[in-house]
Motif scaffolding. Structure first.
Motif: not given
Lengths: 351, 358
Positions: A154-157, A317-320, A322-327
């Protein structure tokens, strides 16, 4: 019956908060809604255009059979969430408890070359192989609630927090002990299916939290996530303990049976804490029939749909910062009481 | 109807079949004198299988019309066949039990038990030392042993098959849960997984296993004494006994055969899911019985058709696929499945009723 349930609710509130932010942002600026190219999310912004229509995303969704109120809510919330986005084409494979059939559904999604798959596996380990295959085919896989056995699948869990659910319930029980000044309280627990890791996690969290205020579980029974098993086990429990101060019931679906047993025996001397967060339970809290319930969010798959869309459109996730969706996202397990029930009632699911 | 005539009903009478059906005339001829040629045709194995072919073709037409670019691909065909393979192997075995006058409700539970037993730490350790074939043998042996228990209790204990296999359904799944402690057991041997999930000339190994099971099943039912005895026992056990057939032993064999099929299916599901689990194979008994019955095997025994069973399995799996491709929900599909089963059985009863009048 594999009633593995999962997780909980924090991300939802974050997501809901985000949604509000975005609506506000869109209302103020209205910038990207008409050009239709929201995908160039370069620099992170405090108020993002994440919800603005972007590149078309085909999402395949597959979950277990909705033989339980919570699972039914998972499916309908995911579908409703997808319906909010004009750039999402949502394909559902019918729910099943047969791992082999669910594998073929994922194979169908791979053949279809969908952009992303949101998967709540009937069994995490059994679906790992085919999810890995999807990842290798360049499809973004979002794993919901029951974890795969390999990080490559999975890319994200996105998960609920079963241990945290027990901790929340136990901490709240400790607060009751202190507030009510109970000297030697009788604390009871009605668990779900005992052999499931999620039940073990919940019970461990409950016991650990109780330890913090010097308490232990005095009476414990295990039901099976169904109304009838809840009624049966709660009746047994009431027979076993003549007086109880606090009861934590892991699951609000079985809670309907538990409440019935209380009514039948006319026993309401205790503080009744629930789990999962069904709309029934929340109504009971409003009516004063129930003390509290601990949420295990039925909106995880809906969050999965949002995350899948962001992944394909290469947004973060715009509230983070980091520009990537978390793992990996673990949702919180908040306690719903009379004081805050109105806030959570819209998230409650029908048993 | 003579035993020999009924035995031929399993022959593939569909058009273009390379296999001749020399005895078909025997089935059709006596009926033709009482009925129109059309009903006679329907009553023949050719007619019954023709109905199934039409049903399958109709499904494919619907699939092509509603999801053409996605339905009509090689990959999608293989997805359908891979899904069909597990339930297909069980259904081939189930055809024998049902045409032998029995029923087996425990197949799903046996699959679960086989998959769990073959993936315990101990079995996997032995497999790592020797070869993954150890896991295959374990699953097949567990299946055969369960089938033996079923068969002995039914044939020699004279308990109704429904009761015995219902008990096995509960007990085998319970034992699987005990052994696995209700956890999912992950298979660590990549060679095992890669072999069974691999392809031979583009065709998945699982599909080849299904095809082999169907061919062996067809030969066994239609071209051997074993097959003729099965149909004789199912059609009229007393007559079979008078004809010198050891009815009890034959009955026991049928359940063992189905147990072996379940063991093979357990291996297939282990490969597909890379796990052994007490939750595998849920409701497979209903899926396989449904496939066998709509295929044209008589639920009361005495007539069995492997070709029909294969079509039955394919019809249900294609239906599932078309529903998935069209984003339709489970409930609608369940209604469609129910309607298909009733339609098939109604048709079958009409056919059976007419042939009994002769």
């Amino acid at each position: 019956m594999t009633v593995l349930r999962s997780t909980r609710s924090r991300g939802i509130r974050v997501a809901a908060g985000l949604g509000v932010l975005v609506v506000v942002a869109a209302g103020c600026t209205g910038n990207s809604a008409d050009d239709g190219t929201g995908s160039q999310s370069s620099a992170p912004r405090a108020a993002s255009d994440n919800d603005a229509p972007g590149k078309k995303v085909v999402i395949g969704f597959s979950g277990p059979a909705a033989d339980h109120g919570w699972l039914g809510a998972i499916n309908s919330a995911a579908k409703a969430e997808a319906g909010k986005y004009s750039d999402v084409e949502f394909r559902t494979a019918e729910g099943t408890n047969d791992a082999s059939l669910q594998i073929s559904q994922i194979e169908t999604f791979i053949n279809d070359k969908v952009d992303a798959i949101v998967l709540l596996p009937t069994d995490g380990a059994a679906l790992t192989e085919v999810a890995t295959k999807a990842m290798n085919a360049g499809i973004q896989v979002v794993n919901v609630d029951r974890e795969f056995s390999s990080p490559f699948a999975a890319r994200t869990t996105i998960l609920g927090d079963n241990y945290g659910m027990g901790v929340s319930a136990g901490t709240y029980a400790c607060k009751l002990v202190k507030d009510k000044n109970l000297s030697n309280p009788v604390i009871a627990e009605i668990a779900g299916i005992d052999a499931l890791p999620l039940t073990q996690d919940r019970s461990k969290g409950f016991a650990d939290a109780l330890k913090a205020c010097g308490q232990t579980v005095d009476n414990r029974v295990a039901a099976a996530f169904t109304v009838e098993s809840g009624e049966k086990e709660a009746s047994n429990l009431l027979q076993a303990a003549k007086k109880i101060d606090i009861i934590w019931n892991h699951d609000d679906d079985q809670g309907i049976g538990v409440m019935q047993a209380f009514d039948n025996a006319n026993r309401h001397e205790f503080a009744f804490i629930g789990g999962a967060g069904s709309s029934n339970a929340m109504q009971w809290i409003k009516d004063g029939k129930m003390e509290a319930t601990v949420i295990y969010p039925p909106t995880q798959a809906a969050d999965g749909v949002r995350l899948a869309r962001l992944l394909v459109q290469q947004k973060g996730l715009s509230d983070l910062v980091q520009v990537e969706v978390p793992r990996r996202i673990v949702l919180n397990a908040p306690v719903v009481t009379k004081a805050n029930v109105d806030k959570y009632l819209p998230l409650g699911f029908k048993s | 109807m003579s035993v020999d005539a009924t035995a031929q009903n399993g022959a593939p009478g569909r058009s273009g079949s390379p296999v001749p059906d020399p005895d078909r005339q025997q089935t059709v001829a006596p009926e033709a004198t009482h009925q129109s040629r059309f009903t006679a045709l329907l009553a023949s194995s050719f007619g019954r299988n023709l109905g199934l072919v039409i049903a399958l073709v109709l499904l494919c037409v619907v699939g092509l019309a509603t999801a053409g670019d996605r339905f009509g691909t090689f990959d999608n065909a293989m997805t359908i066949l891979r899904l069909a393979s597990v339930i297909g192997v069980i259904s081939v075995g189930m055809t024998f039990v049902i045409s032998g006058g029995g029923i087996d409700l425990s197949v799903g539970a046996i699959v679960a038990l086989g998959s769990v037993w073959a993936t315990t730490v101990a079995t996997q350790a032995m497999a790592a030392d020797v070869h993954w074939i150890v896991m295959v043998f374990t699953a097949v042996l567990v299946g055969a042993a369960c089938g033996l228990v079923n068969g002995v209790l039914i044939a020699y204990g004279r308990i109704a098959p429904f009761i015995v296999t219902l008990a096995m359904l509960a007990a085998a799944r319970g034992l699987a849960e005990i052994i696995a402690k209700r956890r999912t057991q992950i298979i660590t041997d990549r060679d095992f997984i890669d072999f069974f999930n691999g392809n031979v000339m583009g065709v998945p190994v699982l599909v080849i296993m299904f095809a082999l099971a169907a061919v062996v099943g067809w030969l066994l039912l239609n071209r051997t004494t074993f097959g003729r005895r099965t149909l004789a026992v199912g059609g009229n056990p007393e007559a079979a006994r008078l004809a010198g057939i050891k009815v009890q032993r034959q009955t026991a064999y049928l359940y063992i055969l189905l147990g072996v099929a379940c063991g093979i299916a357990a291996v297939m599901i282990m490969a597909r899911t890379t796990t052994g689990s007490s939750t595998h194979g849920q409701l497979y008994e209903l899926d396989s019985i449904a496939a066998v019955v709509i295929g044209g095997t008589l639920l009361s025994g005495g007539r069995g058709t492997i070709v029909g069973t294969v079509f039955g399995v394919l019809i249900f799996t294609t239906l599932t696929n078309v529903f998935t491709l069209n984003d339709l929900d489970t409930s609608t599909q369940a209604v469609a499945k129910g309607a298909i089963i009733i339609a098939a059985v109604l048709l079958q009863q009409r056919v059976a009723g007419r042939s009994h009048k002769t």
